[in-house]
Design an enzyme around this catalytic site. Structure first.
Site, PDB file in Angstrom:
ATOM      1  N   GLU A 177     120.862   0.392   2.236  1.00  0.00           N
ATOM      2  CA  GLU A 177     119.936   0.206   1.255  1.00  0.00           C
ATOM      3  C   GLU A 177     120.613  -0.239  -0.041  1.00  0.00           C
ATOM      4  OE1 GLU A 177     116.690  -0.337   1.907  1.00  0.00           O
ATOM      5  OE2 GLU A 177     116.972  -0.952  -0.174  1.00  0.00           O
ATOM      6  N   LYS A 191     128.256  -2.326   1.701  1.00  0.00           N
ATOM      7  CA  LYS A 191     127.617  -1.442   0.761  1.00  0.00           C
ATOM      8  C   LYS A 191     128.667  -0.719  -0.251  1.00  0.00           C
ATOM      9  CE  LYS A 191     124.527   1.084  -1.087  1.00  0.00           C
ATOM     10  NZ  LYS A 191     123.734   0.726  -1.694  1.00  0.00           N
ATOM     11  N   CYS A 210     125.244   7.462  -6.850  1.00  0.00           N
ATOM     12  CA  CYS A 210     125.884   6.485  -5.880  1.00  0.00           C
ATOM     13  C   CYS A 210     127.073   5.969  -6.600  1.00  0.00           C
ATOM     14  CB  CYS A 210     124.924   5.719  -5.239  1.00  0.00           C
ATOM     15  SG  CYS A 210     123.980   6.733  -4.271  1.00  0.00           S
TER      16      CYS A 210
HETATM   17  P1  NAD Z   1     118.470  12.705  -1.080  1.00  0.00           P
HETATM   18  O1  NAD Z   1     119.303  13.753  -1.371  1.00  0.00           O
HETATM   19  O2  NAD Z   1     117.468  12.452  -2.210  1.00  0.00           O
HETATM   20  O3  NAD Z   1     117.832  12.763   0.217  1.00  0.00           O
HETATM   21  C1  NAD Z   1     118.489  12.919   1.483  1.00  0.00           C
HETATM   22  C2  NAD Z   1     117.512  14.188   2.165  1.00  0.00           C
HETATM   23  O4  NAD Z   1     118.160  14.374   3.637  1.00  0.00           O
HETATM   24  C3  NAD Z   1     117.149  15.579   1.895  1.00  0.00           C
HETATM   25  O5  NAD Z   1     115.789  15.828   1.392  1.00  0.00           O
HETATM   26  C4  NAD Z   1     117.818  16.382   2.668  1.00  0.00           C
HETATM   27  O6  NAD Z   1     116.969  17.677   2.784  1.00  0.00           O
HETATM   28  C5  NAD Z   1     117.815  15.551   4.020  1.00  0.00           C
HETATM   29  N1  NAD Z   1     118.522  15.858   5.022  1.00  0.00           N
HETATM   30  C6  NAD Z   1     119.921  16.273   4.970  1.00  0.00           C
HETATM   31  N2  NAD Z   1     120.169  16.712   6.160  1.00  0.00           N
HETATM   32  C7  NAD Z   1     119.221  16.767   6.944  1.00  0.00           C
HETATM   33  C8  NAD Z   1     118.775  16.776   8.462  1.00  0.00           C
HETATM   34  N3  NAD Z   1     120.052  17.301   9.379  1.00  0.00           N
HETATM   35  N4  NAD Z   1     117.791  16.724   8.992  1.00  0.00           N
HETATM   36  C9  NAD Z   1     116.952  16.464   8.088  1.00  0.00           C
HETATM   37  N5  NAD Z   1     116.995  16.418   6.801  1.00  0.00           N
HETATM   38  C10 NAD Z   1     117.907  16.261   6.334  1.00  0.00           C
HETATM   39  O7  NAD Z   1     119.388  11.493  -0.813  1.00  0.00           O
HETATM   40  P2  NAD Z   1     119.158   9.870  -1.065  1.00  0.00           P
HETATM   41  O8  NAD Z   1     119.256   9.582  -2.649  1.00  0.00           O
HETATM   42  O9  NAD Z   1     117.799   9.560  -0.553  1.00  0.00           O
HETATM   43  O10 NAD Z   1     120.474   9.180  -0.448  1.00  0.00           O
HETATM   44  C11 NAD Z   1     120.396   9.235   0.845  1.00  0.00           C
HETATM   45  C12 NAD Z   1     121.559   8.075   1.397  1.00  0.00           C
HETATM   46  O11 NAD Z   1     120.921   6.768   0.658  1.00  0.00           O
HETATM   47  C13 NAD Z   1     122.936   8.444   0.755  1.00  0.00           C
HETATM   48  O12 NAD Z   1     123.743   8.159   1.613  1.00  0.00           O
HETATM   49  C14 NAD Z   1     122.895   7.439  -0.361  1.00  0.00           C
HETATM   50  O13 NAD Z   1     124.267   7.245  -0.702  1.00  0.00           O
HETATM   51  C15 NAD Z   1     122.070   6.297   0.168  1.00  0.00           C
HETATM   52  N6  NAD Z   1     121.600   5.326  -1.271  1.00  0.00           N
HETATM   53  C16 NAD Z   1     121.166   6.279  -2.028  1.00  0.00           C
HETATM   54  C17 NAD Z   1     120.102   5.385  -3.065  1.00  0.00           C
HETATM   55  C18 NAD Z   1     119.561   5.969  -4.295  1.00  0.00           C
HETATM   56  O14 NAD Z   1     119.352   5.105  -5.136  1.00  0.00           O
HETATM   57  N7  NAD Z   1     119.207   7.241  -4.284  1.00  0.00           N
HETATM   58  C19 NAD Z   1     120.235   3.728  -2.990  1.00  0.00           C
HETATM   59  C20 NAD Z   1     121.112   3.263  -1.985  1.00  0.00           C
HETATM   60  C21 NAD Z   1     121.654   4.256  -0.959  1.00  0.00           C
HETATM   61  C1  UGA Z   2     122.563   1.511  -7.633  1.00  0.00           C
HETATM   62  C2  UGA Z   2     122.715   0.143  -7.390  1.00  0.00           C
HETATM   63  O1  UGA Z   2     122.148  -0.856  -8.555  1.00  0.00           O
HETATM   64  C3  UGA Z   2     121.892  -0.202  -6.220  1.00  0.00           C
HETATM   65  O2  UGA Z   2     121.912  -1.449  -5.591  1.00  0.00           O
HETATM   66  C4  UGA Z   2     122.415   0.942  -5.189  1.00  0.00           C
HETATM   67  O3  UGA Z   2     121.408   0.695  -3.917  1.00  0.00           O
HETATM   68  C5  UGA Z   2     122.364   2.162  -5.543  1.00  0.00           C
HETATM   69  O4  UGA Z   2     123.088   2.404  -6.654  1.00  0.00           O
HETATM   70  C6  UGA Z   2     122.974   3.314  -4.641  1.00  0.00           C
HETATM   71  O5  UGA Z   2     123.391   2.986  -3.687  1.00  0.00           O
HETATM   72  O6  UGA Z   2     122.403   4.415  -4.869  1.00  0.00           O
HETATM   73  P1  UGA Z   2     121.055   3.115  -9.242  1.00  0.00           P
HETATM   74  O7  UGA Z   2     122.138   4.116  -9.375  1.00  0.00           O
HETATM   75  O8  UGA Z   2     119.656   3.576  -8.866  1.00  0.00           O
HETATM   76  O9  UGA Z   2     121.226   1.887  -8.220  1.00  0.00           O
HETATM   77  O10 UGA Z   2     120.664   2.264 -10.629  1.00  0.00           O
HETATM   78  P2  UGA Z   2     121.483   1.322 -11.366  1.00  0.00           P
HETATM   79  O11 UGA Z   2     120.207   0.319 -12.030  1.00  0.00           O
HETATM   80  O12 UGA Z   2     122.385   0.571 -10.698  1.00  0.00           O
HETATM   81  O13 UGA Z   2     122.157   2.088 -12.569  1.00  0.00           O
HETATM   82  C7  UGA Z   2     123.379   2.742 -12.177  1.00  0.00           C
HETATM   83  C8  UGA Z   2     123.979   3.247 -13.727  1.00  0.00           C
HETATM   84  O14 UGA Z   2     124.478   2.105 -14.417  1.00  0.00           O
HETATM   85  C9  UGA Z   2     122.757   4.015 -14.474  1.00  0.00           C
HETATM   86  O15 UGA Z   2     123.147   4.920 -15.349  1.00  0.00           O
HETATM   87  C10 UGA Z   2     122.599   2.610 -15.792  1.00  0.00           C
HETATM   88  O16 UGA Z   2     122.045   3.027 -16.905  1.00  0.00           O
HETATM   89  C11 UGA Z   2     123.831   2.050 -15.732  1.00  0.00           C
HETATM   90  N1  UGA Z   2     124.010   0.764 -16.100  1.00  0.00           N
HETATM   91  C12 UGA Z   2     123.482  -0.146 -15.612  1.00  0.00           C
HETATM   92  C13 UGA Z   2     124.519   0.666 -17.563  1.00  0.00           C
HETATM   93  O17 UGA Z   2     125.004   1.279 -18.104  1.00  0.00           O
HETATM   94  N2  UGA Z   2     124.558  -0.948 -17.861  1.00  0.00           N
HETATM   95  C14 UGA Z   2     124.232  -2.066 -17.016  1.00  0.00           C
HETATM   96  O18 UGA Z   2     124.204  -3.056 -17.310  1.00  0.00           O
HETATM   97  C15 UGA Z   2     123.674  -1.699 -15.790  1.00  0.00           C
END
Ligand code: NAD
Ligand code: UGA
Length: 461
Positions: free
Chosen positions: A164, A219, A275
């Site tokens: 994602e 990713k 992340c």
């Molecule tokens: P999060 O901590 O918000 O959510 C994860 C959820 O999974 C939690 O609510 C937890 O209770 C649940 N969980 C864990 N183990 C479980 C199990 N065995 N059964 C049922 N539920 C379970 O995490 P997130 O931010 O959604 O991130 C999830 C993944 O997606 C990570 O690998 C992260 O790197 C990736 N990711 C996150 C973002 C983002 O913007 N947060 C964007 C892209 C990718």
């Molecule tokens: C980032 C990536 O942008 C997503 O594509 C990815 O899916 C995600 O991580 C993930 O894997 O979790 P996110 O962390 O939600 O998304 O937000 P960003 O907009 O990327 O910002 C990350 C950090 O960088 C923030 O603290 C933001 O303030 C900072 N940033 C971003 C800067 O300081 N300068 C910039 O120009 C851009």
């Protein structure tokens, strides 16, 4: 397997699972989607009849949940039932940096992923497509397959990688209009089945397919490149401060080169979020595990630069306030790691605050979306001082004007739009003089602020 997907289960109702499945449910009313989580209170919050109280704040999300929930979108703690019924299972659980044992502080902790695999293997009595939605180290699919095939009930599992790329604060728009959807896999039918879901609203030319390992590695690489751009411009911001160049002007000048591009060149107090750091640490760990030390060192520098940026911002506050902040009141505007989210994971604000607290500053914190308890929990989690000390030195307020009363300085740590709309003349009146503003997001207008009489510092000027 060559059939249309009718039921989806998503394990993990977090920042990715919740919004992603809500959008799929909205766009594919014929597919029944159940998002499950072992965290009961999180599921209860997703089921809250008041959609303004969902566990995650994302612009536009509440409307989508209101539309699809109860129709073809369900949130549940009954993990077994959802796994059993589903044709396709998304694994969307957290993959934090390990905080114990081998790889501590570097490798991704895959215990939640493994737990999911074992649970799926145990329950499944029909063929399943298992989709890695979480961000995982390259080659995790091999481990998943191993567990599924060796502990399962003899049914077929097809593993796909579908990372994602949404960013928080813009999750809904990112999901509705993705730059690309990436699907890695080996089984053509499984790939087609997943692509068919996205084709309901994403044009085919934006859905790309690769082998599993390219998808997993893409990713980590995407996040590493994005974070690298922030560290690169932040490194230049320090040079700007020494030379009279202005980092926004430099960013604009280089960004107009179409080979460089204009996005992700905003200098800041440092990147945060759950992340970037986690995924780069993981990349570094993987490179070292293959003895690729030059590769590892190269990417590690992105994190070192980010740490430096946070510290030098805090240091600059201390130096400017006549080399001591002990007993001085500093108002922090913003705690979330970026605007339009209530997420504070790895927020630069936490580390700047911690640094200032080490110097015995008294902080008053205001953030429009982050609850009081979360701010204290973030500080307590660092274990730098006792919870009692944190509460003695830190006050959290819900009124931004309250925060600045008798403050020596304001530190802007998140780029919330509302900060720009404040009555800065009134704010200056409420503060001690000289009134300092340290703008870690380059959010405000220097000319206006200096015109009012502030001593104004912004990163990279
Ligand atoms: P999060 O901590 O918000 O959510 C994860 C959820 O999974 C939690 O609510 C937890 O209770 C649940 N969980 C864990 N183990 C479980 C199990 N065995 N059964 C049922 N539920 C379970 O995490 P997130 O931010 O959604 O991130 C999830 C993944 O997606 C990570 O690998 C992260 O790197 C990736 N990711 C996150 C973002 C983002 O913007 N947060 C964007 C892209 C990718
Ligand atoms: C980032 C990536 O942008 C997503 O594509 C990815 O899916 C995600 O991580 C993930 O894997 O979790 P996110 O962390 O939600 O998304 O937000 P960003 O907009 O990327 O910002 C990350 C950090 O960088 C923030 O603290 C933001 O303030 C900072 N940033 C971003 C800067 O300081 N300068 C910039 O120009 C851009």
């Amino acid at each position: 397997m060559n059939k249309k997907i009718e039921k989806i289960c998503c394990i993990g109702a977090g920042y990715v699972g919740g919004p992603t499945m809500s959008v799929i449910a909205q766009q594919c009313p014929d597919i029944q989607i159940t998002v499950v989580d072992m965290n009961e209170s999180r599921i209860a919050a997703w089921n809250n009849s008041n959609v303004d109280l969902l566990p995650i704040f994302e612009p536009g999300l509440a409307d989508i949940v209101a539309e699809a929930r109860g129709r073809n979108l369900f949130f549940s703690t009954d993990i077994e039932k959802a796994i059993d019924e589903a044709d396709m299972i998304f694994i969307s659980v957290n993959t934090p940096t390990k905080n114990y044992g081998k790889g501590k502080g570097k490798a991704a902790d895959l215990k939640y992923i493994e737990l999911c695999a074992r649970q799926i293997a145990e329950i499944a009595t029909s063929d399943k497509i298992v989709v890695e939605k979480s961000t995982l180290p390259v080659r995790t699919a091999a481990a998943l397959k191993n567990i599924l095939d060796n502990t399962g009930n003899g049914v077929n599992f097809h593993i796909l990688s579908n990372p994602e790329f949404l960013a928080e604060g813009t999750a809904v728009q990112d999901l509705l209009h993705p730059d690309r959807v990436l699907i890695g896999g080996e089984d053509a039918n499984a790939i087609t089945a997943l692509a068919a879901i996205y084709e309901n609203w994403v044009s085919k030319d934006r859905i790309i397919t690769t082998n599993l390992w390219s998808s997993e590695l893409s990713k980590l690489t995407a996040n590493a490149f994005l974070a690298q751009r922030v560290s690169s411009i932040n490194s230049i911001s320090e040079l700007c401060e020494k030379t009279g160049a202005n980092v926004d002007e430099v960013a604009r000048a280089i960004g107009m080169d179409s080979r460089i591009g204009s996005k992700f060149l905003k200098a800041s107090v440092g990147f945060g979020g759950s992340c970037f750091q986690k995924d780069i640490l993981n990349l570094v760990y993987i490179a070292r595990s293959y003895n690729l030390h030059e590769v590892a060192d190269y990417w590690e520098q992105v994190i070192l630069m980010n740490d430096h940026q946070k510290h030098r911002f805090a240091d600059h506050i201390i130096q400017t306030l006549y080399n001591t902040v002990s007993g001085k009141k500093i108002a922090c505007y913003g705690w979330a790691f970026k605007k339009d989210t209530n997420d504070t994971r790895e927020s630069a604000a936490i580390y700047v605050a911690d640094y200032l607290l080490n110097e015995e500053a008294e902080l008053v914190i205001y953030d429009p979306k982050v609850p009081v308890e979360k701010i204290y929990a973030d500080l307590d989690y660092l274990h730098t001082r006792t919870p009692e000390e944190n509460r003695r030195l830190v006050t959290v307020v819900t009124d931004p004007m309250e925060a600045v009363k008798h403050a020596h300085a304001i530190a802007i740590l998140t780029e919330w739009d509302e900060f720009k709309t404040y009555d800065w003349t009134l704010i200056k009146e409420l503060m001690k003089k000289p009134a300092f503003v340290f703008d870690g997001r380059k959010l405000l207008n220097r000319r206006v602020l200096e015109g009012i009489g502030f001593k104004y510092y912004a990163i990279g000027e």
